[in-house]
Write an enzyme that holds these catalytic residues in place. Structure first.
Site, PDB file in Angstrom:
ATOM      1  N   ASP A 251       0.727  -1.244   0.028  1.00  0.00           N
ATOM      2  CA  ASP A 251      -0.146  -0.019  -0.181  1.00  0.00           C
ATOM      3  C   ASP A 251       0.925   1.324   0.088  1.00  0.00           C
ATOM      4  O   ASP A 251       0.186   2.405  -0.576  1.00  0.00           O
ATOM      5  CB  ASP A 251      -0.982  -0.045   1.113  1.00  0.00           C
TER       6      ASP A 251
HETATM    7  O1  MRU Z   1      -7.982  -3.115   2.734  1.00  0.00           O
HETATM    8  P1  MRU Z   1      -7.574  -3.479   1.569  1.00  0.00           P
HETATM    9  O2  MRU Z   1      -8.267  -4.797   1.034  1.00  0.00           O
HETATM   10  O3  MRU Z   1      -7.469  -2.320   0.581  1.00  0.00           O
HETATM   11  O4  MRU Z   1      -5.877  -3.885   1.443  1.00  0.00           O
HETATM   12  C1  MRU Z   1      -5.071  -4.310   0.226  1.00  0.00           C
HETATM   13  C2  MRU Z   1      -3.879  -4.727   0.507  1.00  0.00           C
HETATM   14  O5  MRU Z   1      -3.337  -4.661   1.453  1.00  0.00           O
HETATM   15  C3  MRU Z   1      -3.061  -4.884  -0.731  1.00  0.00           C
HETATM   16  O6  MRU Z   1      -1.922  -5.883  -0.397  1.00  0.00           O
HETATM   17  C4  MRU Z   1      -2.439  -4.036  -1.415  1.00  0.00           C
HETATM   18  O7  MRU Z   1      -3.367  -2.869  -1.590  1.00  0.00           O
HETATM   19  C5  MRU Z   1      -1.930  -4.073  -2.873  1.00  0.00           C
HETATM   20  S1  MRU Z   1      -3.177  -4.353  -3.932  1.00  0.00           S
HETATM   21  C6  MRU Z   1      -2.401  -4.787  -5.480  1.00  0.00           C
END
Ligand code: MRU
Length: 371
Positions: A251
């Site tokens: 993220d």
């Molecule tokens: O809370 P989320 O489902 O948005 O978290 C997503 C993640 O942590 C993913 O690993 C990250 O965003 C990468 S998605 C290509």
């Protein structure tokens, strides 16, 4: 369904945006109409759409749809620019941790400010915004395919798979979390396409179950050999010698390589390190935040206690004891020292000595080709 047969979370054509309601998967496939940035903000906050690249693109397109469908706008180009900038700031406030969303907003604001000085009317400013948002949608799929290809070649060459390898992943980083194909799951897709994948292991990813609901859904859909494990089974799986590498998404990657990703990622990195298993992050350059020197500066979103207290990540009935206080961080930070490489659309960032030099890599990647 996308052209390559993978699932599609974002359906867009000029003036119309639909998002696959990921809260309902895998039981129901329902698309929600997103008419404006307010709808986009709620869809991101409420996890209709999630995953760092997908939320950035969904946010950008929700505003593109809103301005495309404006019945009347009597303002100047500067008024159009302010409207867009204010709405982008509002969209960025929907979720704090993924940098892709604020990165997209910064780039879109640049597009607007480049055009506003010479624009004859507000319509020209809106049109430039719409064009730029649409390019983000197209670029993401190409970038994910490149991540998949670089990652698969790198793992093949560095892990000396004989003849195949098994990869553990966490959360959902597939076509549902992006405009298509995926990042870490894109690497798994490429390994499978090249005949190198023995098996993908996906974690449940408590509490929202992105792994068991979404990654498992994509793996089954694509007929990729895979097994679902409880988050707490990961160390035992590694100890049993069943994993050759861990590949996760990101993220936000700080300048030193510290990486924020779904809660539980740090535990996987610690377990992988203990077992001598290489741990990789797969992410587009838009997930890198060079303004932060380390992961300590990353803001970690905390979500509703309900996600832990109730089944289905807060959507089902309550199962935990009433009255128990809850700590529910949505992400954690894995220190760079536990990360063997960062797989991007421009190649794999590895360490020189003990540290990543991400800044130089990004600068080289951005440099125009001299022919
Ligand atoms: O809370 P989320 O489902 O948005 O978290 C997503 C993640 O942590 C993913 O690993 C990250 O965003 C990468 S998605 C290509």
């Amino acid at each position: 369904m996308a052209e390559d047969g993978t699932l599609q979370s974002i359906r867009y054509k000029r003036g119309s945006l639909q998002l696959l309601d990921q809260r309902k998967l895998p039981l129901e496939t329902t698309y929600l109409d997103i008419r404006d940035s307010a709808d986009g903000w709620s869809a991101i906050r409420d996890m209709v759409v999630r995953g760092a690249p997908a939320i950035a693109i969904a946010a950008a397109l929700s505003l593109a749809v809103e301005v495309h469908n404006l019945e009347q706008f009597s303002g100047t180009p500067n008024d159009a620019s302010s409207l867009l900038a204010n709405k982008l700031d509002y969209l960025v406030s929907s979720r704090p941790t993924a940098v892709n969303l604020s990165d997209a907003a910064i780039k879109l604001k640049e597009v607007i400010s480049n055009v506003v000085a010479t624009a004859a009317d507000a319509e020209t400013v809106f049109q430039a915004y719409i064009d730029a948002a649409e390019i983000m949608l197209q670029d993401d799929v190409a970038s994910n395919k490149a991540i998949g290809s670089f990652g698969a070649s790198f793992l093949r060459d560095h892990l000396k798979a004989s003849p195949q390898l098994s990869v553990l992943t966490h959360c959902n980083t597939g076509s549902l979390a992006t405009a298509g194909y995926g990042t870490a799951l894109g690497v798994i897709r490429s390994l499978y396409a090249e005949g190198i994948l023995q098996k993908a292991y996906c974690t449940e990813t408590r509490p929202f179950n992105q792994g068991s609901r979404l990654t498992a859904f994509e793996l089954v859909h694509d007929k990729i050999p895979a097994t679902l494990i409880a988050d707490s089974a990961a160390a035992a799986l590694m100890n049993a010698g069943r994993v050759n590498a861990v590949v996760v998404g990101a993220d936000r990657v700080a300048a030193n390589g510290d990486t924020a990703n779904k809660i539980g990622t740090y535990s996987l990195a610690l377990a992988a390190n203990h077992h001598g298993i290489p741990f990789y992050v797969a992410a587009p350059l838009t997930s890198i935040d060079l303004s932060l020197s380390s992961g300590q500066e990353i803001v970690i979103e905390e979500r509703s206690p309900k996600e832990l207290l109730n089944t289905r990540g807060g959507l089902g009935e309550q199962v935990a004891a009433s009255g128990i206080p809850v700590w529910n961080p949505a992400f954690d930070v894995t220190p760079a020292k536990l990360i063997a490489g960062i797989i991007t659309e421009k190649g794999v960032i590895t360490k020189s000595g003990d540290a990543f030099d991400i800044r130089s890599f990004v600068q080289k990647a951005a440099a125009p080709l001299i022919v």
